[in-house]
Design a protein around this motif. Structure first.
Motif, mmCIF file in Angstrom:
data_model
loop_
_atom_site.group_PDB
_atom_site.id
_atom_site.type_symbol
_atom_site.label_atom_id
_atom_site.label_comp_id
_atom_site.label_asym_id
_atom_site.label_seq_id
_atom_site.Cartn_x
_atom_site.Cartn_y
_atom_site.Cartn_z
ATOM 1 N N LEU A 117 -6.022 1.140 -9.188
ATOM 2 C CA LEU A 117 -4.980 2.127 -8.896
ATOM 3 C C LEU A 117 -3.579 1.671 -9.280
ATOM 4 O O LEU A 117 -2.614 2.406 -9.048
ATOM 5 C CB LEU A 117 -4.997 2.464 -7.389
ATOM 6 C CG LEU A 117 -6.316 3.018 -6.835
ATOM 7 C CD1 LEU A 117 -6.233 3.140 -5.322
ATOM 8 C CD2 LEU A 117 -6.624 4.382 -7.463
ATOM 9 N N THR A 118 -3.457 0.476 -9.843
ATOM 10 C CA THR A 118 -2.121 -0.056 -10.142
ATOM 11 C C THR A 118 -2.027 -0.473 -11.609
ATOM 12 O O THR A 118 -3.020 -0.495 -12.330
ATOM 13 C CB THR A 118 -1.813 -1.279 -9.249
ATOM 14 O OG1 THR A 118 -2.864 -2.230 -9.400
ATOM 15 C CG2 THR A 118 -1.696 -0.881 -7.788
ATOM 16 N N GLY A 119 -0.819 -0.822 -12.014
ATOM 17 C CA GLY A 119 -0.582 -1.254 -13.382
ATOM 18 C C GLY A 119 -0.935 -2.711 -13.574
ATOM 19 O O GLY A 119 -1.288 -3.424 -12.626
ATOM 20 N N TYR A 166 0.807 -1.223 0.000
ATOM 21 C CA TYR A 166 0.000 0.000 0.000
ATOM 22 C C TYR A 166 0.844 1.278 0.000
ATOM 23 O O TYR A 166 0.395 2.320 -0.477
ATOM 24 C CB TYR A 166 -0.910 0.032 1.231
ATOM 25 C CG TYR A 166 -1.945 -1.072 1.264
ATOM 26 C CD1 TYR A 166 -2.523 -1.544 0.091
ATOM 27 C CD2 TYR A 166 -2.324 -1.668 2.460
ATOM 28 C CE1 TYR A 166 -3.462 -2.567 0.118
ATOM 29 C CE2 TYR A 166 -3.268 -2.685 2.500
ATOM 30 C CZ TYR A 166 -3.830 -3.132 1.322
ATOM 31 O OH TYR A 166 -4.762 -4.136 1.353
ATOM 32 N N ARG A 167 2.076 1.202 0.517
ATOM 33 C CA ARG A 167 2.884 2.425 0.651
ATOM 34 C C ARG A 167 3.698 2.641 -0.620
ATOM 35 O O ARG A 167 4.826 2.187 -0.760
ATOM 36 C CB ARG A 167 3.784 2.329 1.881
ATOM 37 C CG ARG A 167 2.989 2.205 3.183
ATOM 38 C CD ARG A 167 3.869 2.170 4.396
ATOM 39 N NE ARG A 167 4.508 3.442 4.645
ATOM 40 C CZ ARG A 167 5.340 3.669 5.657
ATOM 41 N NH1 ARG A 167 5.645 2.712 6.492
ATOM 42 N NH2 ARG A 167 5.885 4.870 5.827
ATOM 43 N N HIS A 168 3.118 3.352 -1.549
ATOM 44 C CA HIS A 168 3.738 3.588 -2.866
ATOM 45 C C HIS A 168 5.103 4.254 -2.723
ATOM 46 O O HIS A 168 6.058 3.904 -3.405
ATOM 47 C CB HIS A 168 2.844 4.487 -3.729
ATOM 48 C CG HIS A 168 1.452 3.953 -3.886
ATOM 49 N ND1 HIS A 168 0.997 3.425 -5.070
ATOM 50 C CD2 HIS A 168 0.420 3.860 -3.015
ATOM 51 C CE1 HIS A 168 -0.258 3.039 -4.921
ATOM 52 N NE2 HIS A 168 -0.625 3.294 -3.680
ATOM 53 N N SER A 169 5.198 5.220 -1.827
ATOM 54 C CA SER A 169 6.416 6.038 -1.755
ATOM 55 C C SER A 169 7.605 5.255 -1.213
ATOM 56 O O SER A 169 8.753 5.592 -1.511
ATOM 57 C CB SER A 169 6.162 7.261 -0.862
ATOM 58 O OG SER A 169 5.768 6.838 0.438
ATOM 59 N N THR A 193 8.994 -2.979 -8.637
ATOM 60 C CA THR A 193 9.336 -4.404 -8.664
ATOM 61 C C THR A 193 9.054 -5.052 -7.328
ATOM 62 O O THR A 193 8.526 -6.180 -7.262
ATOM 63 C CB THR A 193 10.830 -4.584 -9.017
ATOM 64 O OG1 THR A 193 11.089 -3.950 -10.269
ATOM 65 C CG2 THR A 193 11.188 -6.054 -9.108
ATOM 66 N N LEU A 194 9.387 -4.353 -6.245
ATOM 67 C CA LEU A 194 9.143 -4.891 -4.907
ATOM 68 C C LEU A 194 7.646 -5.089 -4.680
ATOM 69 O O LEU A 194 7.212 -6.128 -4.172
ATOM 70 C CB LEU A 194 9.729 -3.971 -3.842
ATOM 71 C CG LEU A 194 9.459 -4.371 -2.385
ATOM 72 C CD1 LEU A 194 10.016 -5.756 -2.093
ATOM 73 C CD2 LEU A 194 10.060 -3.343 -1.428
ATOM 74 N N ARG A 195 6.834 -4.104 -5.077
ATOM 75 C CA ARG A 195 5.382 -4.212 -4.880
ATOM 76 C C ARG A 195 4.809 -5.378 -5.690
ATOM 77 O O ARG A 195 3.909 -6.086 -5.235
ATOM 78 C CB ARG A 195 4.694 -2.906 -5.272
ATOM 79 C CG ARG A 195 5.037 -1.740 -4.354
ATOM 80 C CD ARG A 195 4.307 -0.494 -4.767
ATOM 81 N NE ARG A 195 2.891 -0.577 -4.425
ATOM 82 C CZ ARG A 195 1.928 0.017 -5.115
ATOM 83 N NH1 ARG A 195 2.225 0.705 -6.208
ATOM 84 N NH2 ARG A 195 0.683 -0.081 -4.730
ATOM 85 N N GLU A 196 5.343 -5.598 -6.883
ATOM 86 C CA GLU A 196 4.871 -6.713 -7.690
ATOM 87 C C GLU A 196 5.216 -8.047 -7.018
ATOM 88 O O GLU A 196 4.402 -8.974 -6.990
ATOM 89 C CB GLU A 196 5.511 -6.652 -9.086
ATOM 90 C CG GLU A 196 5.003 -7.759 -10.005
ATOM 91 C CD GLU A 196 5.709 -7.750 -11.352
ATOM 92 O OE1 GLU A 196 5.631 -8.777 -12.049
ATOM 93 O OE2 GLU A 196 6.349 -6.726 -11.683
#
Length: 1010
Positions: free
Chosen positions: A645-647, A593-596, A601-604
């Motif tokens: 909200l994401t790709g 959730y923390r985009h910043s 790559t980590l979020r994926e």
């Protein structure tokens, strides 16, 4: 109990005595829960005390002043409770070893206190106190329980006492025996095996013995002294300095020359120094084994005096045996002290002979090994590991192994010698015989913490052990594996060990290593290819806790390696569930959730881990701990909102995650929440997404949400454009699962006129029919495609719309449906039968009447016969007749299959042939098709709804007398069974069964079955 205390109690009023006793009982019960030994026995005893206190507390306090019998009972209870409290306090505070060796005495005291308290309770005059029957019964039950209870020492405690008694009886002086005994005691008492802790316990035990001596309890004092003498031989109870000091004092008093053998040490039979001398009835002494052999051979004359011997008389000559042992020990000490210079000789033969002599001495007795250590042979033996002669090196390794075995101090001595471990490791790389000996020695040393802490840092050690793991010799491989298990200091060797697929010792670094080592370990777990077996082992051995902690680390690189490691481990369902249990979900969602704070790559990768966790919730067994990935509505909303909200990469993971969650045990709740959150609206939009993977996953999830909805989901969000999009997906398949899901959505569309018209306008019949016909020819079509296509066709076969039915018939789909009755799955058969049933409902009205011939035509033309069920001219395309379609035989066959759903829909289709107003024709058709017997068997199916349908069929069938006669007897018992059922929810079918029994003349019209 003191006389003054008894007198004091007698002066206390009974009511006050009662209150004091209750307080004392509860206090003693509380103390009994804090004992350090006999916990289970004291737990039972504590329960008895609490029950006693509860009963005493309920006794009436009025008018008991003059009840002497009650006071006497209470005074006895006071006395016994005080004794019990002292016992409990002793077992809470005294030395654990002392308590263990006295466990039988403690158990006996517990048993005595329990019986005495029970006896005192039985003296309470319940009748005079006018207590309730409940209290009286409780008291009697408590007394019986206390009398029946037998306290026992634990099995392990009895084993220890037996070992102590055996050691004392046999005068066992072996250090290994004492070590084993001390470790067994420590294990039973939960004491650490560390030498400092064991020595502390032993010193406290000696203090307890001193107290016993002061109390002048002679029998106990003697027993304790014998136990202490046995345990004093253990390594942990005496320091190395103390042992060495005693040895050197003894050695320096002996001189330098061995003593010659005294004549009376020699057995007259064997002419060898005796080991177990025994005296015969002639007064002569012989080696026991030698004289017993003579007796066994029939020689009963004394070998010296030649007089008859009493063969039953063989007295151990303990004095002589002790003298021989002292002579042997003296000469052995002198030998060990004097041969060391020979090991430094340049003559290899002399060195080998000395090593052979030293090896034999070390293997003979533990005491000899102790003396070798005292003479400081270890550095000399380590030095010989560099000798050119292989046999010298092998002898040295063997002696070092013998010295190290079962002796913590000796292991530390060897380890601390300069270059010792390096020399031993060097031998690992030599000839296989020497390598085995070096491995055995290292394994023995690795059981010492000091050696383990040093061994992993020896250059080449880990890699050499890694190569030995695959050695053809299974024992070598097992020893190498065990040695790797024992190692704890790995640092730069982490990756080398990981490549050898050995992780257990490495995992300690995830929690106890430096930050850099922890990062290396996590990175290794992330990158290395692992078998499922190793993945399970790694999680079982505790990898998750440290990895989950790293997710919250301030350094982004630490987060990355932790996520990658979890990703590598999480694709096994067992591991995924364990991650949820150990709290991985919160930190993972935080990263997602923390985009910043997270890289794309980590979020994926985080989304991928979460997907694995969601899949793990779908495979939970009954015995598994039930786990949930999303605990609240807010969690569901928050995660699903990321779809918008994401790709594409994260979108597809989240869609897959929800698809998996919808299959989990809590899937129905998840589906309901998603529908409430208007998730369908988002999914409808994604059905037109350019990214094929995102679109396919959206369609799959969309299908899940339509399975158990109430139809409002469609009405609100699914329009004509959406239906056209879904049909386009079906018509141009890129993905079998996506095609099946799109068909599933179509099949779940509410059967209202508007939506069905949209389907027809979009040429749905042709597209769906193509799926069925292609499915039969093309093996690439999966079962789910055919099942969903058959179910979707039910929209167009409803008997309320002949136009739709004709379009299905004209498409040639009826023969395909009939074929699926034979070749399809149970689900396919069920829905094929539904469509055929709906079509057949129109057959009677569509069947054309048979034309009557004129008089002349009757003479020259054969008469035309109509359909046996519909009495007219039937055709598949025009009247949808299931007889003309050859569906009768497969429908009848399905009645006998195990799937009740398919059986029920097949019966529905067959029932369309026996219409209520004229059932005779259809009944005859069913008779000729052998359908009536299976219908009767289905009366016993257990399904009330299916039974009802069978009864309605039989009611019409039995209107024909010939069928009544033919099948009435076989239907009788099933009908009686149904008519006699008592459940209120089947009253209607009971009545139907009774009516049929009346039809069969087996029941009167006024029967109570109605």
């Amino acid at each position: 109990m003191d006389k003054d205390v008894i007198i004091g109690l007698s002066l206390v009023p009974a009511s006050e005595l009662l209150s004091q006793l209750v307080l004392a009982l509860f206090e003693t019960a509380h103390v009994a829960k804090d004992v350090v030994i006999q916990k289970e026995n004291f737990k039972i005893f504590s329960t008895f005390l609490e029950r006693t206190a509860t009963i005493i507390k309920e006794l009436p306090k009025q008018n008991i002043r003059n009840l002497e019998s009650l006071k006497n009972a209470l005074e006895i209870l006071h006395r016994e409770v005080k004794v019990a409290k002292k016992l409990a306090v002793d077992c809470s505070k005294r030395n654990k070893v002392y308590l263990l060796v006295n466990c039988r005495k403690i158990v006996k005291q517990l048993d005595s206190s329990t019986k005495e308290i029970s006896g005192a309770l039985s003296l309470i005059p319940l009748a005079l106190l006018d207590v309730s029957s409940a209290i009286s019964n409780e008291l009697n039950s408590l007394c019986e329980n206390m009398l029946d209870t037998e306290y026992r020492a634990a099995v392990v405690e009895e084993e220890i006492l037996a070992k102590i008694e055996l050691g004392i009886q046999q005068r066992n002086s072996a250090r290994s025996y004492a070590n084993d005994l001390l470790f067994q005691i420590a294990e039973a008492l939960g004491i650490s095996h560390e030498q400092s802790q064991l020595k502390k316990e032993f010193e406290e035990f000696k203090c307890e013995i001193e107290d016993v001596n002061l109390r002048k309890e002679l029998a106990e004092s003697l027993q304790m002294e014998q136990i202490m003498a046995l345990l004093e031989k253990a390594d942990a109870t005496t320091s190395a300095e103390e042992k060495e000091k005693k040895y050197l004092e003894k050695r320096n008093s002996l001189g330098n020359q061995p003593l010659a053998v005294l004549e009376h040490f020699v057995c007259p039979i064997t002419l060898n120094v005796m080991v177990d001398p025994v005296e015969t009835s002639s007064g002569q002494t012989f080696e026991r084994s030698a004289i017993e052999k003579c007796f066994a051979e029939g020689n009963i004359l004394c070998p010296v005096k030649m007089i008859p011997l009493d063969t039953s008389v063989l007295r151990p000559n303990k004095t002589l045996r002790q003298s021989i042992e002292e002579w042997r020990d003296r000469n052995t000490i002198i030998t060990i002290a004097s041969v060391k210079p020979k090991l430094q000789s340049n003559v290899e033969e002399e060195v080998l002979q000395t090593l052979d002599q030293l090896q034999r001495l070390c293997m003979e007795r533990e005491l000899h090994r102790e003396w070798v250590i005292m003479e400081d042979y270890v550095p000399v033996l380590i030095g010989l590991l560099s000798a050119k002669n292989r046999e010298i090196r092998k002898h040295s390794l063997v002696i070092l192994s013998v010295l190290a075995k079962d002796n913590e101090e000796n292991k530390e001595r060897i380890t601390k010698v300069h270059n010792a471990l390096e020399s031993i490791v060097h031998s690992l790389a030599r000839h296989i015989g020497e390598s085995k000996l070096a491995l055995h020695l290292l394994l023995e040393l690795s059981r010492s913490k000091t050696a383990r802490d040093c061994m992993g840092n020896v250059q080449g050690c880990i890699l050499l052990l890694g190569t030995l793991l695959s050695n053809d010799d299974n024992q070598v491989a097992r020893d190498a594996q065990e040695l790797l298990e024992n190692l704890t200091i790995l640092d730069d060797n982490v990756k080398q060990m990981a490549k050898a697929n050995y992780f257990k010792p490495l995992l300690q670094l995830l929690s106890s290593g430096t930050e850099e080592v922890r990062r290396i370990m996590a990175e290794t777990l992330a990158e290395i290819e692992l078998t499922d077996h190793y993945k399970l082992s790694i999680v079982k051995d505790g990898a998750l806790g440290p990895l989950i902690q790293m997710l919250s680390h301030g350094d982004l690189e630490m987060k990355k390696v932790a996520v990658k490691a979890l990703l590598n481990l999480s694709n096994l369902p067992q591991n995924g569930r364990q991650m949820i249990i150990e709290g991985a979900v919160g930190p993972l969602f935080e990263l997602l959730y923390r985009h910043s704070l997270s890289s794309p790559t980590l979020r994926e990768q985080v989304a991928d881990v979460i997907l694995h966790l969601s899949i793990s919730t779908t495979t939970q067994e009954v015995d598994d701990e039930q786990v949930s990935l999303l605990e609240s509505d807010e969690d569901i909303l928050k995660l699903f909102s990321l779809v918008s909200l994401t790709g594409p990469d994260i979108q597809r993971h989240i869609l897959k995650t929800f698809h998996a969650l919808c299959q989990s045990p809590s899937g129905s709740d998840i589906r309901m929440k998603l529908r409430q959150l208007s998730a369908v609206q988002v999914l409808v939009q994604l059905c037109e997404a350019d990214n094929h993977t995102v679109r396919a996953n959206a369609v799959n999830l969309f299908c899940c949400l339509t399975k158990d909805g109430d139809g409002s989901t469609f009405q609100e969000h699914v329009g004509q454009r959406c239906i056209e999009t879904l049909l386009k997906i079906i018509e141009t398949p890129n993905d079998i699962e996506e095609t099946a899901s799109a068909l599933g959505i179509i099949s779940n569309i509410p059967k209202n006129v508007e939506m069905t018209r949209w389907l027809l306008d979009a040429d749905a019949v042709r597209i769906i029919c193509a799926c069925l016909t292609d499915g039969n020819r093309n093996a690439s079509y999966k079962r789910q495609v055919v099942e969903n296509a058959v179910r979707a066709l039910c929209h167009f076969t409803v008997s309320t719309n002949l136009e739709w039915q004709r379009r299905v018939a004209e498409a040639g789909i009826i023969p395909v449906l009939v074929q699926l009755l034979t070749s399809g799955t149970a689900f396919t058969k069920q829905y094929a039968a539904i469509s055929l049933k709906q079509l057949s409902e129109s057959s009677k009205g569509l069947s054309r009447p048979v034309k009557k011939h004129g008089v002349l035509q009757c003479c020259f033309a054969a008469p035309k016969t109509g359909c046996p069920a519909h009495s007219g001219i039937c055709q598949v395309e025009s009247s949808f007749c299931i007889l003309e379609a050859n569906a009768l035989e497969p429908l009848v066959r399905i009645l006998s299959e195990t799937d009740l759903g398919a059986s029920e829909t097949s019966l529905d289709a067959l029932l369309t042939l026996i219409v209520e107003e004229n059932p005779q024709n259809g009944s005859k058709v069913l008779d000729e098709a052998n359908a009536i017997a299976p219908i009767i068997r289905l009366l016993g199916s257990g399904s009330v709804r299916l039974q009802g349908k069978c009864l309605r069929a039989l009611e019409r069938i039995f209107q024909l007398d010939e069928l009544k006669k033919k099948y009435g007897s076989s239907a009788q018992m099933p009908l009686v069974d149904i008519a006699q059922k008592k459940a209120s929810d089947i009253r209607e079918i009971k009545s139907m069964a009774a009516k049929i029994l009346v039809q069969l003349d087996l029941l009167g019209n006024q029967s109570s079955f109605y």
